[in-house]
Motif scaffolding. Structure first.
Motif, mmCIF file in Angstrom:
data_model
loop_
_atom_site.group_PDB
_atom_site.id
_atom_site.type_symbol
_atom_site.label_atom_id
_atom_site.label_comp_id
_atom_site.label_asym_id
_atom_site.label_seq_id
_atom_site.Cartn_x
_atom_site.Cartn_y
_atom_site.Cartn_z
ATOM 1 N N PRO A 156 -54.452 -68.595 -42.806
ATOM 2 C CA PRO A 156 -54.743 -67.335 -42.096
ATOM 3 C C PRO A 156 -55.713 -66.412 -42.848
ATOM 4 C CG PRO A 156 -52.379 -67.764 -42.173
ATOM 5 C CD PRO A 156 -53.025 -68.695 -43.137
ATOM 6 N N LEU A 157 -55.884 -66.646 -44.151
ATOM 7 C CA LEU A 157 -56.734 -65.760 -44.956
ATOM 8 C C LEU A 157 -58.198 -66.168 -44.949
ATOM 9 C CD1 LEU A 157 -54.391 -65.311 -48.062
ATOM 10 C CD2 LEU A 157 -54.727 -63.722 -46.155
ATOM 11 N N ARG A 158 -58.502 -67.330 -44.428
ATOM 12 C CA ARG A 158 -59.889 -67.775 -44.402
ATOM 13 C C ARG A 158 -60.696 -66.916 -43.442
ATOM 14 N NH1 ARG A 158 -58.236 -74.175 -44.164
ATOM 15 N NH2 ARG A 158 -57.788 -74.406 -46.408
ATOM 16 N N GLY A 159 -61.785 -66.368 -43.931
ATOM 17 C CA GLY A 159 -62.644 -65.516 -43.124
ATOM 18 C C GLY A 159 -62.228 -64.061 -43.117
ATOM 19 N N VAL A 160 -61.103 -63.743 -43.746
ATOM 20 C CA VAL A 160 -60.639 -62.357 -43.796
ATOM 21 C C VAL A 160 -61.319 -61.652 -44.956
ATOM 22 C CG1 VAL A 160 -58.639 -60.852 -44.051
ATOM 23 C CG2 VAL A 160 -58.435 -63.007 -42.787
ATOM 24 N N ARG A 161 -61.870 -60.490 -44.678
ATOM 25 C CA ARG A 161 -62.541 -59.711 -45.714
ATOM 26 C C ARG A 161 -61.577 -58.704 -46.315
ATOM 27 N NH1 ARG A 161 -68.467 -58.309 -42.984
ATOM 28 N NH2 ARG A 161 -69.093 -60.488 -42.631
ATOM 29 N N GLY A 162 -61.953 -58.269 -47.503
ATOM 30 C CA GLY A 162 -61.126 -57.279 -48.169
ATOM 31 C C GLY A 162 -60.745 -57.728 -49.566
ATOM 32 N N LEU A 163 -60.581 -56.741 -50.474
ATOM 33 C CA LEU A 163 -60.289 -57.047 -51.877
ATOM 34 C C LEU A 163 -58.936 -57.725 -52.034
ATOM 35 C CD1 LEU A 163 -61.119 -56.844 -54.830
ATOM 36 C CD2 LEU A 163 -60.069 -54.557 -54.906
ATOM 37 N N LEU A 164 -57.914 -57.234 -51.322
ATOM 38 C CA LEU A 164 -56.577 -57.800 -51.478
ATOM 39 C C LEU A 164 -56.532 -59.242 -50.988
ATOM 40 C CD1 LEU A 164 -54.309 -54.801 -50.401
ATOM 41 C CD2 LEU A 164 -54.778 -55.644 -52.706
ATOM 42 N N SER A 165 -57.167 -59.488 -49.830
ATOM 43 C CA SER A 165 -57.161 -60.859 -49.320
ATOM 44 C C SER A 165 -57.952 -61.783 -50.241
ATOM 45 C CB SER A 165 -57.741 -60.891 -47.904
ATOM 46 O OG SER A 165 -59.090 -60.451 -47.910
ATOM 47 N N HIS A 166 -59.048 -61.251 -50.824
ATOM 48 C CA HIS A 166 -59.843 -62.077 -51.743
ATOM 49 C C HIS A 166 -59.021 -62.458 -52.978
ATOM 50 C CE1 HIS A 166 -63.343 -63.734 -53.689
ATOM 51 N NE2 HIS A 166 -63.171 -62.920 -54.738
ATOM 52 N N ARG A 167 -58.277 -61.490 -53.522
ATOM 53 C CA ARG A 167 -57.431 -61.784 -54.682
ATOM 54 C C ARG A 167 -56.340 -62.796 -54.312
ATOM 55 N NH1 ARG A 167 -56.395 -55.714 -57.197
ATOM 56 N NH2 ARG A 167 -58.496 -55.414 -58.098
ATOM 57 N N ARG A 168 -55.768 -62.619 -53.135
ATOM 58 C CA ARG A 168 -54.713 -63.546 -52.719
ATOM 59 C C ARG A 168 -55.255 -64.958 -52.544
ATOM 60 N NH1 ARG A 168 -49.916 -65.399 -53.389
ATOM 61 N NH2 ARG A 168 -48.917 -66.238 -51.500
#
Length: 300
Positions: free
Chosen positions: A168-180
């Protein structure tokens, strides 16, 4: 041949089929040779442990009797105890061959001296290097492989769960999602390394089983080539045991004797050298190490 063949039972897989799970590795000659070498070392370690146990046990027995003995004499006595244990095991294997009635009838016609001679001929065959076997290690190796397979299944399940979290995190932008995402990739990389190690262990354990199987097949083929001598010796052992048990259990015996030691039917002092205690001289102790077959299964 009437000798019982040892069989290695491979239990059913304890995990569901999965294309990621590697149960049977590619037949690898190098891995097979390494497994044969490990079996040799395990055999040497087991033999040394047997000697150490005999030395400690005998030392305690002698101390309880108030007998003092030098370390060298204790080592020698322990060595012969291990030799006699091997010979008793070989006697049991011969007795389990169930020779034909004609061979038993023939053995009954001879005196004990001739029967002991025939027994010695059979013992030399069973205690030779060609008759060595590592089948007794199979249950331990199978248990280790089963444990590794279960560990592999858990790692695959962990991989599946992390991939589900990652999707679900693929293509999601944002610092928290990137760290996750980075953390999940790092966790997956760690699981991948562990899975690689476990699969390598499974491959090695399978190679050990292959080596045990091949060595036991070699043993059975070699014993089959000496079938007649072994069965003659088996008949001799059977008749000798019958005679000695009859002597040890006279009519009215309150406590029946159920088994006898053919090397020492009247008992013996463990510190007395074999050449002077009336027993048939035993061969030098042989380490139970299976010789490596010329080619592994599938390379014929």
């Amino acid at each position: 041949m009437n000798a019982q063949t040892s069989t290695i039972v491979d239990p059913q897989q304890a995990y569901p089929p999965n294309p990621v799970v590697i149960d049977r590795p590619t037949d690898d000659l190098y891995e097979f040779v390494a497994a044969c070498e490990e079996l040799r070392h395990r055999g040497l370690d087991a033999h040394q442990a047997q000697l150490d146990h005999a030395r400690v046990t005998l030392g305690r027995q002698l101390a309880a009797q108030g007998r003092q003995v030098s370390a060298a004499a204790l080592r020698e006595a322990a060595h012969w105890q291990v030799v006699y244990q091997l010979r008793r095991s070989a006697d049991q294997e011969l007795a389990g061959m169930h020779p034909a009635g004609q061979l038993l009838q023939d053995a009954e016609q001879h005196d004990d001296t001739e029967l002991y001679r025939r027994r010695e001929q059979a013992l030399r065959l069973l205690l030779s290097d060609q008759a060595a076997s590592s089948v007794h290690l199979a249950p331990e190796v199978l248990a280790d492989r089963e444990r590794a397979c279960r560990q592999q299944t858990l790692l695959v399940d962990d991989q599946t769960q992390l991939n589900r979290q990652l999707a679900p995190l693929r293509g999601v932008r944002g610092l928290l999602s990137h760290r996750r995402v980075r953390q999940l990739h790092a966790d997956l990389a760690g699981l991948d390394r562990q899975l690689h190690e476990v699969q390598a262990e499974i491959g090695h354990l399978q190679a050990l089983l292959d080596a045990i199987h091949a060595a036991d097949a070699n043993r059975q083929a070699w014993l089959a080539d000496h079938q007649h001598e072994l069965l003659v010796g088996a008949a001799a052992v059977t008749v000798l045991m019958r005679r000695l048990l009859a002597l040890a259990n006279p009519p009215g015996c309150p406590r029946p004797v159920l088994e006898v030691d053919l090397d020492h039917p009247m008992g013996h002092d463990p510190l007395t050298p074999p050449a002077t205690n009336g027993a048939v001289p035993a061969p030098a102790a042989r380490v139970q190490v299976a010789a490596a077959p010329a080619t592994p299964p599938g390379h014929g």
